[in-house]
Design an enzyme around this catalytic site. Structure first.
Site, PDB file in Angstrom:
ATOM      1  N   ASP A   9       0.825  -1.206   0.000  1.00 24.71           N
ATOM      2  CA  ASP A   9       0.000   0.000   0.000  1.00 24.71           C
ATOM      3  C   ASP A   9       0.860   1.257   0.000  1.00 24.71           C
ATOM      4  O   ASP A   9       1.944   1.297   0.571  1.00 24.71           O
ATOM      5  CB  ASP A   9      -0.887  -0.017   1.251  1.00 24.71           C
ATOM      6  CG  ASP A   9      -1.846   1.152   1.309  1.00 24.71           C
ATOM      7  OD1 ASP A   9      -2.697   1.257   0.413  1.00 24.71           O
ATOM      8  OD2 ASP A   9      -1.742   1.957   2.258  1.00 24.71           O
ATOM      9  N   GLU A  39       0.894  -0.604  -5.105  1.00 25.42           N
ATOM     10  CA  GLU A  39      -0.090   0.451  -5.352  1.00 25.42           C
ATOM     11  C   GLU A  39       0.722   1.747  -5.459  1.00 25.42           C
ATOM     12  O   GLU A  39       1.020   2.390  -4.458  1.00 25.42           O
ATOM     13  CB  GLU A  39      -1.109   0.532  -4.208  1.00 25.42           C
ATOM     14  CG  GLU A  39      -2.235   1.494  -4.506  1.00 25.42           C
ATOM     15  CD  GLU A  39      -2.595   2.417  -3.348  1.00 25.42           C
ATOM     16  OE1 GLU A  39      -3.584   3.156  -3.479  1.00 25.42           O
ATOM     17  OE2 GLU A  39      -1.882   2.412  -2.337  1.00 25.42           O
TER      18      GLU A  39
END
Length: 728
Positions: free
Chosen positions: A405, A459
Site C-alpha cells: 500500500d 499500489e
C-alpha cells in the site's frame, strides 16, 4: 533465628529494596534469583501479594525471610527449587523466572544489531517453549533506549515490578516466564529514560485482544498442518506475467454478515472461497488483516504487523482459510502496509520513550494526510522489522502475494507536503533513497527467501520508472503494479454522457501508450467506491438500464484490455450504493435479473480470460496487442486484437460506448468464420440480445490495416469478443 534474619536482611542493600519497590531495577537478574549480587545460593524474590514465601526443594521446605513489601530472601544453596507464596488464605507455587538462563544466542543478537535477522519473528516476540526442562513463554523485545522493560499480564497482576527483563546486546530485552502459556494476554511496561512507564503491545506479537482492548496475546505457532502441497508446487506457473490473474478484492468484515456479526475465518473458508471460485476469479485479495485498533481504517493503520486480526478468529483459522482457498485453486493476496503506522499510545509510537520506529522530525516522520507516523527506513532494525514481516506472511501463512500500500508516499519525500514542510535527500532532491533501499531489500527477500512463485504488487500512483523491473536491473523489484492512471482515465470517460464521449476518446486509448512499461494490474478497487465517489453503477450515466449497459460494456473493455484484472467486492453485481465498511454487501439486489445478469457476465469474462491464452499470455508484452481502429472517436468505438504465443488463435475485441446499434466493418487478420465468444449485450447478462447469432464471416475487403474484414452487428453500449473458428 532473629540474628539469621538480620544477617540476611543486611545482605540486601536498601538501594536494591528501593529499586524493587519503585519499579526502577536496572539489572533484575543480578538482584533476583538464587545468586543475589553474585552470592552463590543467596535467593531473593518479590511477590507483593505474598505474606509468606517458601522455597521448595526436592527434600525440604525453606521458609524465606520477609524484608517487607513482598521481598523475601534466604540461602537456598545450589538445589533446584520452586517458590510457594501465601497470603494467609490461599497458596500458590511457581518456578522462579530468575533462575533461568538467557534464550537468545549471540548470533541472534548480532543479526538483530545489524538489521539482518531474516527470521526475526523467531527471535523476538512471545514463544511458548521448553527451557531448562520447564514449559513457559520466552519474551523478547527491542527497546534500546529503555531504562527497564517488564512483561505484564494477568499472571502478575499487570505489575511492572514483577517481571523486569534481562538486558542483552543490540538493545534487546528478554525473559523466560515459566507457566505463561498460549492465550495469556500481556504487554510490555517500558520505563523510558525520563517520564512515567509506557504500556506497549508487542511489535512482534502473534495475537492480540479484540479492540478496543490493546494487549497482545501469546499464540502458539506451527500447529496448523498444511494440505496445499499441490498448490505450492504449481504456484510458480500461476503467478507469472503470462498467467491469467483475476483478483477479487475483499474487506472481510463487510463482505457478508452472519447473525448480525462479521464473518469468521472458518466461515469464509467455506462461503467466501466457494463464491470466489464459482465466480471464476483466480485470486482472492484481502484488505489488511494485520491487527489494527480502528475499524474505520479498514486495516490500513495497523498496530500488530505480525498478528492476524482477531476480529475473525485465531491465526491458525486464518491459515485454514488460506489452505481452503488453495484447495480450490485460488491464490491469496493480502494488502500490506509498511509505509506508516498510527500514533496510538499502545503501538510503536515513541516505543521506548524515543522516536524508535519513526523519524524524530515530523517533516520526515509524520504523514499529514492520514495523521500517522512514517517508518524510519534509514534505520537497519526498522527495515529488518518490515522486511522480515513480509517474509513472515509469505512463509508462515502461505500467502501467495502481498499488495504493498501507498508506495508513492514512500518514494517521495515531498509526498503531499507543502514547500518547506519536507527535507530533501543528500543530493537536494525529493527521492527517498532510504525508502527505495528498503523496497528493493523487501522485494529481494520476498522473492528469494520464500517458497517459489510468490508475487508482490505495488499500489503506486505516479510514473516512477522501473517499479516492476528487477532489483539487479535498478528497478524496485515488484512483480506487478496497479495501473492507477488507466483506472482514473477510463472512469472519467465513462462518467461522460455518451453524446460527449467523442471529445474524450483519448482517455480510453492513452493507457496503451505506456501500457507495457510495467507489469500492470487494472484495478477497480475499494478506493473507487467510497468517500462520496459512489458505486460503480452510480458512476455510469443514463437511466438504470443504461447504467447497467454502460457497466457491462466497461467490464468487457477491461477484460479485453491488456493487464491483469482486479475488482472490489460488490462491483461484480453492481451494488447500487457505495461501500459501507459497517454493513454487508447488498446481496438482495441479486433478486433483480439485471444485477444477476451482470454477475453472470463477470463469471463468464473470468472464464473467457482464463481459458483463452491470447487474453492473458502477453498482458505485459506489446506484441500481444494491436489496434484495429483506435480513431473512431465520432462513434465512440474501439477495436483491437489480442495475440497469444505462436499457434494460439488471436482474439478481436470491439467496444461501442454509445447507445446506438451499428453495422460495423471490423478488420480481421484472417478470412473465414469467427465465433462470437462473448457479447455483453446478451440476454443472459441483462442486455437486449442484439448481436451476430454467434458467428461472423470475414469475407470482406481489407480494412483498418487488416487483410480481411467482417460486417458485424455492434449492439449499443456493448463489448464483443471474436475468435477464428479455424485458427491458422
Amino acid at each position: 533465628m532473629d540474628r539469621a534474619k538480620n544477617s540476611l536482611s543486611d545482605a540486601v542493600s536498601q538501594a536494591d529494596i528501593t529499586a524493587i519497590l519503585s519499579g526502577d531495577l536496572a539489572d533484575p537478574f543480578a538482584v533476583f534469583g538464587p545468586d543475589h549480587r553474585g552470592i552463590p545460593g543467596r535467593l531473593l524474590c518479590f511477590d507483593p501479594h505474598a505474606r509468606t514465601m517458601d522455597a521448595l526443594t526436592l527434600d525440604h521446605v525453606l521458609p524465606l525471610a520477609p524484608l517487607g513489601g513482598g521481598i523475601f530472601t534466604g540461602d537456598i544453596g545450589d538445589a533446584p527449587y520452586r517458590l510457594r507464596g501465601s497470603d494467609g488464605t490461599r497458596d500458590w507455587s511457581y518456578d522462579d523466572p530468575y533462575r533461568f538462563g538467557p534464550v537468545l544466542g549471540d548470533l541472534d543478537l548480532h543479526l538483530i544489531a545489524e538489521g539482518r535477522h531474516r527470521r526475526l519473528w523467531q527471535a523476538l516476540g512471545a514463544h511458548v517453549i521448553t527451557h531448562q526442562g520447564i514449559t513457559g513463554t520466552h519474551f523478547a523485545v527491542w527497546a534500546p533506549h529503555a531504562r527497564r522493560v517488564s512483561v505484564v499480564g494477568e499472571f502478575n497482576a499487570w505489575d511492572g515490578r514483577r517481571a523486569p527483563m534481562r538486558r542483552r546486546n543490540a538493545g534487546v530485552w528478554e525473559i523466560f516466564l515459566p507457566g505463561v502459556m498460549q492465550n495469556h494476554s500481556y504487554q510490555y511496561e517500558i520505563l523510558p529514560q525520563s517520564g512515567p512507564p509506557l504500556l506497549k503491545s508487542d511489535p512482534l506479537a502473534f495475537g492480540a485482544q479484540h479492540p478496543p482492548q490493546t494487549a497482545s496475546v501469546v499464540r502458539a505457532t506451527g500447529a496448523h498442518i498444511w494440505r496445499d502441497a499441490d498448490w505450492m508446487a504449481s504456484r510458480a506457473t500461476r503467478q507469472t506475467r503470462e498467467a491469467p490473474i483475476s483478483i477479487y478484492e475483499v474487506h472481510l468484515g463487510s463482505w457478508r454478515h452472519r447473525d448480525g456479526q462479521t464473518m469468521l475465518y472458518t466461515q469464509a473458508a467455506e462461503e467466501l472461497v466457494d463464491y470466489v471460485h464459482d465466480m471464476g476469479f483466480t485470486h482472492l485479495e484481502f484488505m489488511p488483516l494485520t491487527e489494527y485498533p480502528f475499524g474505520g481504517s479498514w486495516g490500513y493503520q495497523p498496530t500488530g504487523l505480525y498478528a492476524p486480526t482477531c476480529r475473525h478468529g485465531a491465526p491458525d483459522e486464518f491459515r485454514a482459510l488460506i489452505d481452503a482457498a488453495h484447495a480450490k485453486g485460488l491464490g491469496v493476496i493480502m494488502d500490506w502496509v509498511p509505509a506508516h503506522f498510527p500514533s496510538d499510545a499502545h503501538g510503536l509510537a515513541h516505543f521506548d520513550g524515543t522516536p524508535l520506529y519513526e523519524h524524530a522530525d515530523p517533516r520526515e516522520g509524520f504523514h499529514p494526510d492520514w495523521n500517522t507516523l512514517i517508518y524510519d527506513f534509514g534505520r537497519n532494525e526498522v527495515r529488518n522489522f518490515l522486511s522480515a514481516n513480509a517474509v513472515y506472511w509469505l512463509r508462515e501463512f502461505h500467502l501467495d502475494g502481498l499488495r504493498v500500500d501507498a508506495v508513492a508516499s514512500m518514494l517521495y519525500r515531498d509526498y503531499s507536503r507543502a514547500d518547506g514542510a519536507w527535507i530533501p535527500n543528500r543530493d537536494g532532491g525529493r527521492e527517498n533513497y532510504e525508502a527505495i533501499d528498503f523496497i528493493q531489500e523487501m522485494n529481494t527477500q520476498a522473492y528469494g527467501d520464500t517458497p517459489e512463485g510468490v508475487m508482490t504488487m505495488a499500489e503506486e500512483s505516479t510514473s516512477w520508472p522501473g517499479v516492476t523491473q528487477p532489483v539487479y536491473a535498478g528497478g524496485l523489484g515488484f512483480g506487478f503494479k496497479w495501473n492507477m492512471g488507466w483506472m482514473n482515465d477510463t472512469l472519467r470517460y465513462m462518467a461522460h454522457p455518451p453524446i460527449h464521449r467523442a471529445h474524450h476518446h483519448d482517455l480510453m486509448t492513452f493507457g496503451l501508450v505506456y501500457g507495457f512499461s510495467e507489469n500492470f494490474v487494472l484495478p477497480i478497487s475499494h478506493d473507487e467506491v467510497v468517500h462520496g465517489k459512489g458505486s460503480m453503477l452510480a458512476k455510469m450515466p443514463g437511466t438504470q438500464a443504461e447504467k447497467l449497459a454502460n457497466l457491462r460494456a466497461y467490464y468487457g473493455f477491461m477484460w479485453g484490455h491488456p493487464g491483469k484484472k482486479l475488482v472490489f467486492m460488490g462491483c461484480e453485481f453492481a451494488q447500487p450504493q457505495e461501500w459501507n465498511h459497517d454493513a454487508q454487501l447488498d446481496w438482495s439486489v441479486l433478486q433483480d435479473p439485471a444485477h444477476a445478469g451482470l454477475q453472470r457476465l463477470i463469471r463468464d469474462l473470468n472464464r473467457l480470460y482464463r481459458d483463452t491464452p491470447a487474453l492473458h499470455q502477453r498482458d505485459a508484452d506489446p506484441h500481444g496487442f494491436q489496434w484495429i481502429d483506435q480513431d473512431a472517436a465520432a462513434e465512440s468505438v474501439f477495436s483491437w486484437l489480442r495475440w497469444g504465443h505462436a499457434g494460439q488463435p488471436p482474439v478481436a475485441v470491439i467496444a461501442n460506448f454509445t447507445p446506438v446499434e451499428r453495422r460495423w466493418r471490423l478488420g480481421l487478420p484472417q478470412a473465414g468464420t469467427w465465433e462470437e465468444m462473448l457479447n455483453s449485450d446478451g440476454e443472459v447478462y441483462g442486455g437486449g440480445n442484439r448481436g451476430n447469432l454467434g458467428v461472423v464471416t470475414a469475407d470482406g475487403a481489407p480494412h483498418a490495416g487488416q487483410p480481411h474484414s467482417a460486417l458485424i452487428t455492434l449492439p449499443p453500449l456493448s463489448t464483443l469478443f471474436f475468435c477464428p473458428k479455424e485458427p491458422r
